[in-house]
Design a protein around this motif. Structure first.
Motif, PDB file in Angstrom:
ATOM      1  N   UNK A 122       0.818  -1.222   0.000  1.00  0.00           N
ATOM      2  CA  UNK A 122       0.000   0.000   0.000  1.00  0.00           C
ATOM      3  C   UNK A 122       0.844   1.261   0.000  1.00  0.00           C
ATOM      4  N   UNK A 123       1.968   1.227   0.708  1.00  0.00           N
ATOM      5  CA  UNK A 123       2.818   2.418   0.810  1.00  0.00           C
ATOM      6  C   UNK A 123       4.265   2.027   0.534  1.00  0.00           C
ATOM      7  N   UNK A 124       5.097   3.033   0.229  1.00  0.00           N
ATOM      8  CA  UNK A 124       6.522   2.795  -0.023  1.00  0.00           C
ATOM      9  C   UNK A 124       7.294   3.108   1.261  1.00  0.00           C
ATOM     10  N   UNK A 125       7.804   2.064   1.903  1.00  0.00           N
ATOM     11  CA  UNK A 125       8.531   2.243   3.156  1.00  0.00           C
ATOM     12  C   UNK A 125       9.980   2.627   2.906  1.00  0.00           C
ATOM     13  N   UNK A 126      10.546   3.395   3.844  1.00  0.00           N
ATOM     14  CA  UNK A 126      11.995   3.599   3.860  1.00  0.00           C
ATOM     15  C   UNK A 126      12.630   2.338   4.448  1.00  0.00           C
ATOM     16  N   UNK A 127      13.960   2.305   4.506  1.00  0.00           N
ATOM     17  CA  UNK A 127      14.612   1.226   5.233  1.00  0.00           C
ATOM     18  C   UNK A 127      14.207   1.360   6.705  1.00  0.00           C
ATOM     19  N   UNK A 128      14.211   0.245   7.472  1.00  0.00           N
ATOM     20  CA  UNK A 128      13.757   0.329   8.866  1.00  0.00           C
ATOM     21  C   UNK A 128      14.520   1.362   9.677  1.00  0.00           C
ATOM     22  N   UNK A 129      13.782   2.118  10.506  1.00  0.00           N
ATOM     23  CA  UNK A 129      14.467   3.095  11.362  1.00  0.00           C
ATOM     24  C   UNK A 129      14.282   2.811  12.854  1.00  0.00           C
TER      25      UNK A 129
END
Lengths: 292, 219
Positions: A122-129
């Motif tokens: 559904x969404x474009x995630x960044x790398x885990x923070x």
């Protein structure tokens, strides 16, 4: 013979390194060109609209409406490096974060949204923070044997509260907790009151949130147990599906902050473990289907 | 410590009060206009106006105001219409309560005696004249108590706007709870503030009823 094979190997390594360099530089060139429209628009406007829900210590909104907490502080640092100076919070409930992003009410979400396979579509995630483990919160001395969602499923007298719209619900369901013993909880204080009043016997939520609530209710005795058998959950900053170029630019700056110590400083200030996120990637957390 | 908490609570509630008042007053104004336009539209001579009015009334009365506001805020952008949170809130509340108001207007107009219509006919008044000078002045006082009810309902329904990132009283109370863990104080304060708002609306309606009494009726 041996010499020859070493030579060949050396040549192969040199060629390989050369190729990877050229590919990388080509990639960074295209990225520098393609990130321009969305990032340029944000730079021109001077601020990024960040979808938030008040979930201390992930996101903290004080009495004056100022935005803080681990997620927004980190996102603010990244966007400042990208040339976007200000951050404007768009406050809503946790469940309305993704609808708000998709409806262009916000440009990004940074409120402890865990990277899950379903959400990756559904969404474009960044790398885990920000990473955390799941915890169980209960009255001290109550049900001392409960350690996992499976234990909850096995004990018919236990009702479990989970954040509405959170990942705990799915985890508990997967472990076999029936729907009539699984109660959605709108916010932290409500969960604590439900716990105290006996409407639920266990409240499951990320450990840092649970610790925050236990500290807030220090007068009463609550015990906190890390859920056994569940993986570390990692949150990422979420972007619209069509904003992958912006996301890629964000990822590059995030990687810089992770290596120069800024990342560790921000996370430690809010009680998060900066080491946890380093062991995880978006690709791994998103599961089999390719993430956006 | 408690003094600090109390002043924090007072400031939060005051911030929220502004939004709640704005939503209640603007929403009621919109509802008032919708009530007359569609209430009279429903008994119009033209079939198309009647159908349009009925469709509006039934759709907005028949679906939840919660879903309507959610729609205006989160679904309309998919069609390229990005309303501001405040505008979406006012529109949602006003259109919903306006649909109820339209039925009030229609029933009050239709409750006016048949003799009044016959008198208008006998005096050769135009349709506009009979409504403006004979029918509505008699029907309007009948609408007022129900309009008052509707306005109170709108004021209370305004708490759903926290869904669309508007910081009204209820939302501020929730934020205060999350900050401090206190539950009794913020909810007691919101109860009292809503009740005071209710008393304000009551006084407004009573003043309007006095003003529209027989003495000031223009015949």
């Amino acid at each position: 013979m041996r010499l020859l094979s070493t030579k060949i190997l050396t040549c192969a390594v040199i060629i390989g390194v050369f190729f990877s360099f050229t590919r990388q530089s080509a990639r960074s060139q295209t990225a520098a060109v393609s990130d321009s429209p969305q990032l340029e628009a944000l730079r021109k406007r001077g601020y990024v609209r960040l979808g938030l829900s008040n979930e201390p210590p992930w996101t903290v909104i004080d009495a004056e409406g100022r935005t803080g907490g681990a997620g927004p502080d980190l996102t603010r640092a990244v966007f400042q490096r990208m040339g976007v100076r200000e951050l404007a919070g768009v406050l809503s409930t946790f469940g309305a974060l993704i609808p708000g992003l998709l409806a262009r009410r916000s440009d990004a979400i940074s409120s402890g949204l865990f990277i899950r396979p379903g959400r990756c579509q559904a969404v474009a995630f960044s790398e885990p923070d920000l990473c955390d483990r799941e915890a169980l919160l209960m009255k001290m001395g109550d049900h001392p044997t409960l350690r996992t969602y499976r234990d909850v499923a096995a004990d018919a007298s236990v009702r479990i509260g989970v954040p509405a719209g959170g990942t705990e619900q799915r985890e508990a369901q997967a472990a076999g907790v029936p729907a009539d013993r699984l109660l959605p909880v709108p916010d932290g204080p409500s969960g604590m009151i439900m716990l105290r009043a006996g409407r639920i016997q266990v409240y499951s939520l990320p450990a840092s949130s649970a610790q925050h609530l236990a500290d807030l209710w220090q007068g009463q005795k609550f015990s906190l147990v890390l859920v056994g058998g569940t993986p570390v959950m990692c949150a990422g900053t979420a972007f619209r599906p069509d904003a992958t170029a912006l996301r890629n630019a964000y990822d590059r700056v995030l990687a810089t902050l992770k290596s120069d110590g800024t990342y560790d400083r921000i996370l430690r200030a809010h009680g998060f473990d900066p080491g946890l996120a380093r062991g995880h990637t978006r690709r791994e957390l998103c599961g089999e289907e390719a993430p956006l | 410590m408690t003094g600090l908490v109390l002043s924090d609570l007072a400031r939060s509630i005051l911030h929220g009060l502004g939004i709640t008042l704005l939503l209640t007053l603007s929403g009621s104004a919109l509802a008032f206009v919708c009530a007359f336009v569609f209430g009279l539209g429903r008994i119009s001579r033209w079939r198309s106006v009647r159908i349009f009015s009925i469709v509006y009334i039934e759709i907005f009365r028949g679906t939840s105001v919660f879903v309507q506001v959610f729609w205006l805020y989160y679904a309309l952008p998919a069609f390229g219409l990005l309303l501001s949170p405040l505008f979406a809130g006012i529109l949602g509340l006003g259109l919903n309560v306006g649909a109820y108001g339209a039925e009030v207007v229609r029933s009050a107009v239709q409750a006016t005696g048949q003799d009044q219509y016959e008198a208008c006919y006998a005096l050769n008044l135009t349709r506009y004249q009979s409504y403006r000078y004979i029918i509505l002045p008699q029907a309007f006082p009948r609408m007022l108590p129900v309009f008052g009810n509707n306005m109170v309902e709108l004021m209370k329904a305004s708490s759903i706007v926290s869904l669309i990132s508007l910081a009204d009283i209820t939302f501020q109370a929730q934020q205060f709870r999350i900050r401090t863990g206190e539950t009794f104080l913020p909810f007691a304060a919101t109860l009292i503030v809503y009740f005071l708002l209710y008393l304000g609306i009551l006084a407004l309606v009573q003043a309007a009823m006095r003003a529209s009494g027989p003495k000031s009726m223009k015949v």
